[in-house]
Design a protein around this motif. Structure first.
Motif, mmCIF file in Angstrom:
data_model
loop_
_atom_site.group_PDB
_atom_site.id
_atom_site.type_symbol
_atom_site.label_atom_id
_atom_site.label_comp_id
_atom_site.label_asym_id
_atom_site.label_seq_id
_atom_site.Cartn_x
_atom_site.Cartn_y
_atom_site.Cartn_z
ATOM 1 N N LEU B 69 60.738 66.909 45.970
ATOM 2 C CA LEU B 69 61.494 65.651 45.885
ATOM 3 C C LEU B 69 61.617 65.169 44.427
ATOM 4 N N GLY B 70 61.204 66.008 43.501
ATOM 5 C CA GLY B 70 61.217 65.630 42.085
ATOM 6 C C GLY B 70 62.622 65.536 41.515
ATOM 7 N N PRO B 71 62.727 65.195 40.226
ATOM 8 C CA PRO B 71 64.027 64.963 39.618
ATOM 9 C C PRO B 71 64.710 66.218 39.082
ATOM 10 N N ASP B 75 64.356 71.008 42.631
ATOM 11 C CA ASP B 75 63.911 70.183 43.761
ATOM 12 C C ASP B 75 65.080 69.951 44.702
ATOM 13 N N LYS B 78 65.482 67.408 49.911
ATOM 14 C CA LYS B 78 66.309 66.358 50.532
ATOM 15 C C LYS B 78 67.710 66.864 50.866
ATOM 16 N N ASN B 114 66.609 61.412 36.819
ATOM 17 C CA ASN B 114 65.990 60.631 37.896
ATOM 18 C C ASN B 114 67.025 60.025 38.850
ATOM 19 N N GLN B 117 67.016 61.279 42.260
ATOM 20 C CA GLN B 117 66.016 60.779 43.214
ATOM 21 C C GLN B 117 66.487 59.549 43.993
ATOM 22 N N THR B 133 57.968 58.138 41.451
ATOM 23 C CA THR B 133 59.386 57.792 41.529
ATOM 24 C C THR B 133 60.068 58.298 42.802
ATOM 25 N N ALA B 134 59.562 59.382 43.382
ATOM 26 C CA ALA B 134 60.252 59.964 44.532
ATOM 27 C C ALA B 134 60.001 59.164 45.807
ATOM 28 N N PRO B 163 56.417 63.193 49.094
ATOM 29 C CA PRO B 163 56.340 63.791 47.747
ATOM 30 C C PRO B 163 55.184 64.782 47.647
#
Lengths: 435, 435
Positions: B69-71, B75, B78, B114, B117, B133-134, B163
């Motif tokens: 789920l990172g930036p 990733d 999702k 970001n 995200q 952040t996620a 995350p």
């Protein structure tokens, strides 16, 4: 070649047992240059083992199952694989003799339930288990069998069944599976390991940033261990000589940059073996005086074969009284500075050296927690003293983690400090001679 | 409710990172009474994430994905889930504000990457991430969506995306997911663990054959450990009380059949803790004199919090000289019977008791190998003496395995022998009083 791991066992699903085998196998695949894209864990359940195996066979050349080969009713891995492939099971006489022999040498009689472990699918290659009763099994699929599962045609598909206990699995993997895979694969992979201690993974990543990032024929991958980092340098080539030639300069570069922090490039040398080898090479004896690590440093040193040449005796001095009585720490020192202090470990190491007449001594005192910490001396504070022929070095450490982790980290730090102190002692001696 | 975990991330596949999230979630499922039958790990790859998710949705009510789920570009969790379900993605304003705020409070500006995200699939419930952040995401599938995957109809299917960083995952699980699941679930699971030592898995399987085989509401599953076997007894019911009531008689039956071999039914009690608890309860102090186990028994005892009440000091006597000097073994005994003998461990335990003024002492001497074995005294032969208030018991053991395994098994056997000797000593005392 694409390989996939299926771990079988309800205990892993329940979070009761860690994924030791999956992690071990993953690192072994990397060493052999096998690609791996998926991993699964299922309980001891026929339907789910079949589902996992079907999916794995649809996309991988080699499927390694582990677990569920035991003698009890819920161990069904072998039977399930045979059923999926439509192969019969038969009792194997050689395996039966091996299991009977296993129990005889232990003065026991084979239990009725162990007979289940002698059952083997048709046309299987049996992988001997030197450490337990469950044999491993290697099955090559026929073209017809593969056609039922895989999406595209490819090389011969193989299913390997390994026992669940990690030591049995690892022994079998090294002695039976690796030779088979090396023969089968055309390409040669050579990898070397550079073992580093006394530096964090992030520090190493920064120092070696460009070396790790390079996208050439040689890859460098760091693996964190307790108190250590192992760097695996791998190259793939048509023959062994070419692959080795690619790896060599990269290993040299890493050693140059990390200096003394590299303790070996030998796969089989552990940190404790590196220390014992140094002691043997310099004809030194060693002793241990442990408080918070309570015997674990001695325990690791004594795991090295041939340690009896250098290690004779040691103390566990957990109480203050033991520190006074066994290694002569002064009551005044304990009262003034406390058991966890530079002064105390200095006296511990001094007393141990005298009493055990050892050339090298290590002493540890610290607060492993969870209780006993103060603002001034928090949990994780550990003092380690090392004496080499009378030259004493004391270091202060701050470790994080639970009680067991703090103790493990203190043990690794103590071994590293011993190694560095011996090296330093002799480097100065040589310097002196040259003057 | 059946739940399944899918871990996403190439670093787990490579054995670089341990299965922290899978193990954490597994234990959480058990606590909540959720059944889990399978787990998988795939890299950040669309096709394999989809394959794993399709299989999971074919058989599970709840699928928990974590990681990816990172930036960064790799990733894709999702997006892949949305694609499989055929849902659009849109930028979520609340999430965007949360991420901007996250960076602002850290004196940083949100990076362009970001923005990825902030993208969320249609009709998602957003799970706030307090530590990163996620955002997490919870998706309930419509009947039409479920019909594409599952084999039979059932309750509403849910996909939860968490995350990868363990601290973020755990915080989100506790604060956002647990309240949701508790509301939704009706069923309760209760399980107890019976820990057994001094008996092999096969022996236990035979003694408990009918208990393990029974296909009622209660299941009994054995898990082998080094020198121990743990039996997990589990029942499922409408409420906690009923489930406990089902488990209780089965635990009692197991304890009756295995007798003294059961050392605890407490999840948190290790074998060394059981020994320390027995010592504490009887106000006994203990000391150790170790040869082949070289500090490892002390090391395990000292891992128990509060051990300082009972453990003060111990010896590692690896050489013959150390056995003579530190615990007074007679030269004649060593010459006549050898270091690995009943007579030597008997004198070791006697000397240690005297010198350390301890109530209980354990002494170990054996041949851990790989060298040093003879026909008469093979590798694996270990003598263990335990003294309880002057009553000495010596046992001969034959362990198999490599050097490390023989030592580990000797440590477990020594702890078990200590436990049994203390129990026996006090059972006789009571008998004496009654006469």
């Amino acid at each position: 070649m694409v390989v996939e791991t299926i771990c079988i066992g309800t205990e892993i699903l329940l979070g009761n047992r860690h994924h030791t085998n999956a992690n071990y196998l993953a690192q072994e695949y990397a060493k052999l240059g096998l690609s791996t894209y998926a991993q699964s864990v299922v309980g001891d359940n026929e339907e789910r083992i079949m589902e996992a195996l079907r999916l794995a066979l649809s996309r991988s050349d080699l499927v390694v199952l582990n677990g569920g080969l035991g003698p009890t009713q819920d161990d069904i891995t072998k039977e399930t694989v045979a059923k999926l492939l439509g192969r019969e099971m038969h009792s194997d006489e050689v395996t039966k003799k091996h299991i009977e022999e296993y129990f005889r040498t232990r003065g026991q009689v084979m239990a009725e339930c162990n007979l289940r472990q002698t059952m083997i699918p048709e046309e299987a290659r049996i992988l001997d288990n030197e450490l337990g009763t469950a044999p491993g099994i290697l099955l090559n699929l026929s073209e017809e069998e593969s056609a039922r599962f895989r999406k595209t045609t490819g090389e011969i598909q193989t299913i390997i069944l390994l026992p669940g206990p990690p030591e049995e699995l690892q022994e079998m993997w090294q002695k039976r599976v690796v030779p088979y895979l090396q023969k089968r694969s055309g390409e040669f992979i050579y990898s070397a390991t550079v073992k580093v201690c006394g530096r964090t993974e992030s520090e190493i990543a920064e120092i070696l940033d460009d070396v790790i990032r390079q996208n050439g024929e040689v890859t460098v991958a760091p693996y964190a261990r307790t108190g250590e980092v192992h760097l695996r340098v791998t190259a793939k080539a048509a023959d062994e000589k070419t692959a080795k030639k690619l790896v060599k300069p990269v290993v040299k570069e890493i050693k140059t940059r990390l200096g003394d922090s590299v303790y070996t490039t030998d796969e089989d040398v552990t940190l404790e073996k590196a220390v014992v080898d140094l002691l043997l090479a310099n004809e030194l004896t060693v002793t241990t005086v442990e408080s918070c690590t309570g015997g674990l440093i001695a325990g690791r040193l004594i795991n090295v074969q041939g340690v009896s040449e250098v290690y004779k005796s040691g103390f566990v001095t957990y109480s203050n009284k033991a520190k006074r009585k066994l290694v002569g720490v002064k009551r005044k020192t304990l009262d003034k500075y406390g058991a966890v202090s530079e002064q105390t470990v200095r006296e511990m190491v001094g007393g141990a050296t005298l009493f055990n007449r050892a050339d090298v001594a290590v002493a540890v005192s610290g607060i492993a927690g969870p209780d006993g910490g103060t603002e001034e001396k928090p949990v994780g504070l550990v003092y380690i003293a090392v004496s080499v022929c009378g030259v004493v070095t004391v270091k202060e450490y701050h470790f994080i983690g639970n009680r067991a982790m703090i103790r493990e980290r203190a043990v690794a730090a103590a071994l590293d400090q011993m190694r560095r102190c011996i090296l330093e002692y002799y480097s100065k001696l040589t310097f002196g001679k040259e003057e």
